[in-house]
Design a protein around this motif. Structure first.
Motif, PDB file in Angstrom:
ATOM      1  N   SER A  35      19.803   5.351  -3.693  1.00  0.00           N
ATOM      2  CA  SER A  35      19.232   6.301  -4.642  1.00  0.00           C
ATOM      3  C   SER A  35      17.718   6.312  -4.517  1.00  0.00           C
ATOM      4  O   SER A  35      17.120   5.404  -3.929  1.00  0.00           O
ATOM      5  CB  SER A  35      19.633   5.929  -6.065  1.00  0.00           C
ATOM      6  OG  SER A  35      19.023   4.690  -6.425  1.00  0.00           O
TER       7      SER A  35
ATOM      8  N   THR B 210      15.600   5.795  -6.849  1.00  0.00           N
ATOM      9  CA  THR B 210      15.071   4.636  -7.572  1.00  0.00           C
ATOM     10  C   THR B 210      15.077   3.396  -6.694  1.00  0.00           C
ATOM     11  O   THR B 210      14.080   2.658  -6.631  1.00  0.00           O
ATOM     12  CB  THR B 210      15.892   4.373  -8.845  1.00  0.00           C
ATOM     13  OG1 THR B 210      15.739   5.476  -9.743  1.00  0.00           O
ATOM     14  CG2 THR B 210      15.429   3.106  -9.542  1.00  0.00           C
TER      15      THR B 210
ATOM     16  N   ARG C 218      12.759  -0.769 -12.768  1.00  0.00           N
ATOM     17  CA  ARG C 218      14.014  -0.031 -12.544  1.00  0.00           C
ATOM     18  C   ARG C 218      14.409   0.747 -13.793  1.00  0.00           C
ATOM     19  O   ARG C 218      14.802   1.927 -13.705  1.00  0.00           O
ATOM     20  CB  ARG C 218      15.131  -1.000 -12.152  1.00  0.00           C
ATOM     21  CG  ARG C 218      16.469  -0.294 -11.954  1.00  0.00           C
ATOM     22  CD  ARG C 218      17.599  -1.238 -11.601  1.00  0.00           C
ATOM     23  NE  ARG C 218      17.556  -1.606 -10.186  1.00  0.00           N
ATOM     24  CZ  ARG C 218      17.347  -2.836  -9.749  1.00  0.00           C
ATOM     25  NH1 ARG C 218      17.145  -3.828 -10.627  1.00  0.00           N
ATOM     26  NH2 ARG C 218      17.342  -3.097  -8.460  1.00  0.00           N
ATOM     27  N   GLU C 219      14.294   0.104 -14.949  1.00  0.00           N
ATOM     28  CA  GLU C 219      14.640   0.788 -16.204  1.00  0.00           C
ATOM     29  C   GLU C 219      13.686   1.948 -16.465  1.00  0.00           C
ATOM     30  O   GLU C 219      14.101   3.024 -16.907  1.00  0.00           O
ATOM     31  CB  GLU C 219      14.606  -0.207 -17.366  1.00  0.00           C
ATOM     32  CG  GLU C 219      15.008   0.406 -18.699  1.00  0.00           C
ATOM     33  CD  GLU C 219      15.005  -0.606 -19.832  1.00  0.00           C
ATOM     34  OE1 GLU C 219      15.300  -0.223 -20.975  1.00  0.00           O
ATOM     35  OE2 GLU C 219      14.689  -1.790 -19.574  1.00  0.00           O
TER      36      GLU C 219
ATOM     37  N   SER D  30      14.637   4.791 -14.207  1.00  0.00           N
ATOM     38  CA  SER D  30      15.932   5.391 -14.581  1.00  0.00           C
ATOM     39  C   SER D  30      15.790   6.306 -15.797  1.00  0.00           C
ATOM     40  O   SER D  30      16.575   7.254 -15.951  1.00  0.00           O
ATOM     41  CB  SER D  30      16.961   4.300 -14.860  1.00  0.00           C
ATOM     42  OG  SER D  30      16.589   3.532 -15.999  1.00  0.00           O
TER      43      SER D  30
END
Length: 380
Positions: free
Chosen positions: A204, A206, A230-231, A234
């Motif tokens: 992905s 990300t 990462r959060e 997202s």
């Protein structure tokens, strides 16, 4: 009669003087700091959210945040973030760091967000042609003109380091110094291009960006910082804009910097040990003028040393600025106390600001801080 009037007037004046409360203030000794004013200044800096501006450039609008008074007697510190980050997530922790306040209170700080990367930016419509790396560099002079800055000290990471380097090559008279973190001045080779194409099919966006930002060690350990990033990605509402910036960076051309055509200002290269672009930073160091280049390799720095090692980076930045002739009275402590030498690198504080030889493994440490005229390669 006259004597009685005079006596009454004297008594009245005495009574009036007794009612006046006089507070004695002890004068400051020469050179003694005003701790109250220093505390107030520090509080203002920490609470300063910056002045946000939208600046028109030849290639579209730029979101810029100004911290400080806009004093033009000194160069402004101008930052440019990496892909997957914006100015706040990339630099706020560093510039809010306690030991960085000595620098912040003496310089105006300007954070540039690449187009469409700032918090809350609206997504670009389908088919939007995002600026190339060259065009992003061509947008920066408009920022200096807008604020009436005569020159800047640039600090960039990853894509931001590339953009600031290109800007410096285009406008050398506007840049007094550069701090380049995780710089990769080369275009993607065929092998890199093929690997990137394969990655885009299997990972992905990300995960691609996290692989760009973090070392393999950090990815394997799944560090707290990686989880936070990462959060954040997202939940990003303008991830399509991030993808455009990512594609633009991956389409970059060679900067064509070498000893015959170098960056014409002091440069400090910074990279974390085992960071994704460690080899690229080492190669860049080999192509720059050794008499004006410092190389700082940080142990445990990871891919984002400005977030994982803000204290060490702040100390090195102070040395760098002092070597340029600013903040001569600044106290240097941490690096001088914890100076270490690895098998492949050495650290010398010998010499003056004049052009001098490149330091080697056998260089001996001295008592003065290093200047931009030295190659400073440190594992700390």
């Amino acid at each position: 009669m006259c004597e009685q009037r005079a006596e009454k007037k004297f008594v009245a004046m005495t009574t009036e003087l007794q009612e006046i409360a006089i507070t004695e203030e002890k004068p400051l000794l020469p050179g003694q700091p005003d701790s109250v004013k220093e505390a107030e200044l520090a509080a203002r800096i920490l609470l300063d959210q910056g002045q946000e501006h939208s600046i028109e450039t030849p290639h579209g609008l730029l979101h810029v945040t100004l911290h400080g008074t806009g004093n033009t007697r000194r160069p402004a510190i101008l930052t440019y973030h990496d892909v997957g980050l914006e100015s706040k997530s990339c630099f706020s922790a560093l510039f809010k760091f306690e030991e960085m306040q000595e620098i912040v209170k003496n310089f105006t700080v300007v954070h540039i967000d690449a187009p469409g990367q700032e918090e809350g930016a609206a997504a670009y419509p389908a088919g939007y042609q995002y600026p190339s790396m060259d065009q992003l560099a061509e947008m920066i002079p408009s920022v200096l003109q807008y604020f009436n800055f005569r020159s800047v000290i640039g600090m960039g990471i990853g894509a931001g380091a590339y953009i600031l380097s290109k800007f410096t090559l285009n406008s050398p008279d506007l840049v007094e110094g550069l701090v380049l973190i995780n710089i990769d001045m080369n275009a993607r080779g065929w092998m890199d291009w093929a690997a990137h194409k394969l990655t885009t099919l299997t990972s992905s966006l990300t995960e691609q960006i996290l692989t760009h930002l973090f070392s393999q060690e950090e990815l394997s350990a799944n560090t707290d910082l990686l989880q936070i990033q990462r959060e954040r990605l997202s939940k990003c509402t303008n991830l399509s804009n991030v993808e455009l910036f990512w594609k633009s960076y991956n389409s970059r051309r060679d900067l064509n910097i070498d000893r015959n055509s170098p960056l014409k200002c002091p440069v400090m290269l910074v990279v974390g040990d085992q960071a994704p672009y460690e080899d690229a930073a080492v190669e860049c160091n080999s192509k720059l003028d050794p008499t004006t280049t410092s190389f700082l390799k940080m142990a445990d720095g990871g891919g984002l040393p400005q977030l994982t090692q803000p204290s060490k980076l702040t100390e090195a930045f102070k040395y760098f600025i002092q070597g340029m002739g600013y903040m001569a009275s600044s106290c240097m402590t941490r690096l001088s106390r914890s100076r270490t030498t690895s098998l492949s690198s050495s650290y010398s504080m010998e010499g003056s600001r004049s052009r001098s030889r490149t330091l080697s493994q056998s260089s001996q440490g001295g008592q003065l801080p290093p200047s931009p005229s030295h190659t400073m390669e440190v594992s700390c």
